[in-house]
Design a protein around this motif. Sequence first.
Motif, PDB file in Angstrom:
ATOM      1  N   ARG A  55       0.834  -1.200   0.000  1.00 52.61           N
ATOM      2  CA  ARG A  55       0.000   0.000   0.000  1.00 52.61           C
ATOM      3  C   ARG A  55       0.865   1.245   0.000  1.00 52.61           C
ATOM      4  N   LEU A  56       0.425   2.284  -0.710  1.00 53.49           N
ATOM      5  CA  LEU A  56       1.112   3.572  -0.745  1.00 53.49           C
ATOM      6  C   LEU A  56       0.096   4.698  -0.697  1.00 53.49           C
ATOM      7  N   THR A  57       0.314   5.668   0.179  1.00 58.11           N
ATOM      8  CA  THR A  57      -0.519   6.873   0.211  1.00 58.11           C
ATOM      9  C   THR A  57       0.388   8.088   0.077  1.00 58.11           C
ATOM     10  N   THR A  58      -0.063   9.089  -0.663  1.00 61.04           N
ATOM     11  CA  THR A  58       0.718  10.308  -0.859  1.00 61.04           C
ATOM     12  C   THR A  58      -0.172  11.540  -0.789  1.00 61.04           C
ATOM     13  N   SER A  59       0.426  12.642  -0.373  1.00 59.31           N
ATOM     14  CA  SER A  59      -0.244  13.937  -0.360  1.00 59.31           C
ATOM     15  C   SER A  59       0.815  15.003  -0.609  1.00 59.31           C
ATOM     16  N   ASN A  60       0.672  15.772  -1.697  1.00 60.00           N
ATOM     17  CA  ASN A  60       1.709  16.707  -2.104  1.00 60.00           C
ATOM     18  C   ASN A  60       1.120  17.989  -2.678  1.00 60.00           C
ATOM     19  N   LYS A  61       1.907  19.054  -2.585  1.00 58.13           N
ATOM     20  CA  LYS A  61       1.441  20.347  -3.097  1.00 58.13           C
ATOM     21  C   LYS A  61       2.588  21.086  -3.776  1.00 58.13           C
ATOM     22  N   VAL A  62       2.300  21.597  -4.990  1.00 59.57           N
ATOM     23  CA  VAL A  62       3.235  22.431  -5.739  1.00 59.57           C
ATOM     24  C   VAL A  62       2.712  23.861  -5.723  1.00 59.57           C
ATOM     25  N   LYS A  63       3.597  24.816  -5.429  1.00 60.45           N
ATOM     26  CA  LYS A  63       3.260  26.243  -5.506  1.00 60.45           C
ATOM     27  C   LYS A  63       4.283  26.908  -6.412  1.00 60.45           C
ATOM     28  N   GLY A  64       3.847  27.340  -7.586  1.00 58.01           N
ATOM     29  CA  GLY A  64       4.794  27.897  -8.538  1.00 58.01           C
ATOM     30  C   GLY A  64       4.175  28.927  -9.449  1.00 58.01           C
ATOM     31  N   ASP A  65       4.785  29.084 -10.624  1.00 60.11           N
ATOM     32  CA  ASP A  65       4.326  30.049 -11.615  1.00 60.11           C
ATOM     33  C   ASP A  65       4.187  29.376 -12.969  1.00 60.11           C
ATOM     34  N   LEU A  66       3.209  29.808 -13.726  1.00 57.54           N
ATOM     35  CA  LEU A  66       2.990  29.364 -15.096  1.00 57.54           C
ATOM     36  C   LEU A  66       3.276  30.555 -16.006  1.00 57.54           C
ATOM     37  N   GLU A  67       4.165  30.339 -16.966  1.00 58.67           N
ATOM     38  CA  GLU A  67       4.590  31.441 -17.840  1.00 58.67           C
ATOM     39  C   GLU A  67       4.325  31.098 -19.298  1.00 58.67           C
ATOM     40  N   ILE A  68       3.719  32.049 -20.018  1.00 59.82           N
ATOM     41  CA  ILE A  68       3.547  31.943 -21.466  1.00 59.82           C
ATOM     42  C   ILE A  68       4.314  33.106 -22.069  1.00 59.82           C
ATOM     43  N   SER A  69       5.552  32.833 -22.481  1.00 60.64           N
ATOM     44  CA  SER A  69       6.451  33.917 -22.900  1.00 60.64           C
ATOM     45  C   SER A  69       5.956  34.635 -24.150  1.00 60.64           C
ATOM     46  N   SER A  70       5.320  33.907 -25.078  1.00 60.96           N
ATOM     47  CA  SER A  70       4.862  34.534 -26.316  1.00 60.96           C
ATOM     48  C   SER A  70       3.769  35.561 -26.075  1.00 60.96           C
ATOM     49  N   MET A  71       3.077  35.452 -24.929  1.00 62.86           N
ATOM     50  CA  MET A  71       2.018  36.399 -24.589  1.00 62.86           C
ATOM     51  C   MET A  71       2.439  37.350 -23.482  1.00 62.86           C
ATOM     52  N   GLY A  72       3.657  37.167 -22.981  1.00 62.07           N
ATOM     53  CA  GLY A  72       4.130  38.019 -21.904  1.00 62.07           C
ATOM     54  C   GLY A  72       3.337  37.845 -20.624  1.00 62.07           C
ATOM     55  N   MET A  73       2.862  36.628 -20.358  1.00 62.82           N
ATOM     56  CA  MET A  73       2.009  36.372 -19.205  1.00 62.82           C
ATOM     57  C   MET A  73       2.691  35.441 -18.205  1.00 62.82           C
ATOM     58  N   THR A  74       2.559  35.767 -16.922  1.00 60.26           N
ATOM     59  CA  THR A  74       2.995  34.907 -15.831  1.00 60.26           C
ATOM     60  C   THR A  74       1.914  34.908 -14.775  1.00 60.26           C
ATOM     61  N   MET A  75       1.533  33.741 -14.294  1.00 58.06           N
ATOM     62  CA  MET A  75       0.461  33.661 -13.312  1.00 58.06           C
ATOM     63  C   MET A  75       0.792  32.611 -12.264  1.00 58.06           C
ATOM     64  N   PRO A  76       0.338  32.809 -11.014  1.00 63.93           N
ATOM     65  CA  PRO A  76       0.563  31.799  -9.964  1.00 63.93           C
ATOM     66  C   PRO A  76      -0.243  30.538 -10.247  1.00 63.93           C
ATOM     67  N   ILE A  77       0.310  29.407  -9.831  1.00 67.67           N
ATOM     68  CA  ILE A  77      -0.399  28.143  -9.966  1.00 67.67           C
ATOM     69  C   ILE A  77      -0.129  27.292  -8.730  1.00 67.67           C
ATOM     70  N   VAL A  78      -1.178  26.626  -8.242  1.00 68.68           N
ATOM     71  CA  VAL A  78      -1.072  25.700  -7.119  1.00 68.68           C
ATOM     72  C   VAL A  78      -1.646  24.361  -7.569  1.00 68.68           C
ATOM     73  N   ILE A  79      -0.909  23.293  -7.313  1.00 65.09           N
ATOM     74  CA  ILE A  79      -1.355  21.961  -7.690  1.00 65.09           C
ATOM     75  C   ILE A  79      -1.362  21.100  -6.416  1.00 65.09           C
ATOM     76  N   ASP A  80      -2.535  20.652  -6.007  1.00 67.21           N
ATOM     77  CA  ASP A  80      -2.717  19.882  -4.765  1.00 67.21           C
ATOM     78  C   ASP A  80      -3.123  18.464  -5.157  1.00 67.21           C
ATOM     79  N   MET A  81      -2.317  17.469  -4.737  1.00 62.11           N
ATOM     80  CA  MET A  81      -2.493  16.100  -5.216  1.00 62.11           C
ATOM     81  C   MET A  81      -2.583  15.103  -4.055  1.00 62.11           C
ATOM     82  N   LYS A  82      -3.413  14.096  -4.237  1.00 61.86           N
ATOM     83  CA  LYS A  82      -3.519  12.989  -3.293  1.00 61.86           C
ATOM     84  C   LYS A  82      -3.700  11.688  -4.088  1.00 61.86           C
TER      85      LYS A  82
END
Length: 300
Positions: free
Chosen positions: A267-294
């Motif tokens: 058996r394996l259980t996991t719980s993880n969270k990523v806090k970062g940025d998503l960037e689209i350079s061709s549009m000059g856009m950067t936005m925060p992103i949070v990914i919460d996984m179980k």
Amino acid sequence: MIYSGNNIYLKQKVMKRQLVKPFISAGLILIFSGFCSCILAQNAGGAVKLAYKYPSDKAVRYLTNSTMAQIMDVQGQTMQTDVNSAFGCSVKSAGIVNNDLKLEITIDTIGQTSNSPMGGSGGAVQGIKGKSCMLVITPYGKVTDISDAAGLTYNIEGSGETNLSQTLEDFFPRLPENPVKTGDTWNLKDSVSSASTIMTMKTVDLSVNKVEGFETVNGIECAKISRQHTGIMTMTVQNQGMDIFIKGPYTGTSEYLFAVKEGYLVRLTTSNKVKGDLEISSMGMTMPIVIDMKAVTEMR
């Protein structure tokens, strides 16, 4: 919508790397004969050697169910995408290669659904059930040959083509190379790079591992190991003609049970969270992103 077209890749890759990793398996070998693992652990100085040892005459079957909440701030507006995934497979030994273990992986189920403000997509992957590939790992779980899995490709609605290496490269958690007993701890640093037709990713993972004890689960003597994770994830995805770059730190916890004598994951259980940025350079856009996984992986 360009911001939500990559959920399958976010799920498959972020959840790997022993973060979620929702598709992980491992084993143990008991190095002292005649005693069960729990007795060894309780004896003064008693330690067990953990190593992979899947049987060749009977496949061990697994099912992983996972969830992911992906939250982005798009020009001041919050957008959440929820992803539910399932992965089922069987694992058995196919022999020894240069002291490493060759494993035969047979797919039973792959499916994923996602829901966002733009609508839903996904479902079960067709035409994949029953297909197999070979994978080679060291006795301690490091993948040494994943080329066969990379050649097994499939499509998921709304995400495009990927291959099985994206799931299996971190399916098996790394084990300590020295014998361990209850209370022992060790640190592990690992990095993994991977790629598909439209995505590349690298993760650097630091974990603190601890043997919590030994217990019996459904008549099987198991070692219980906990892990505390920190690390960095970087990912580049090509979507709708644009390159999307994601980078951020992550934290997480996991706990797994190994069948000591039989040599496989229970058996394996996991719980993880990523806090970062998503960037689209061709549009000059950067936005925060949070990914919460179980995720939960169990024998069946």
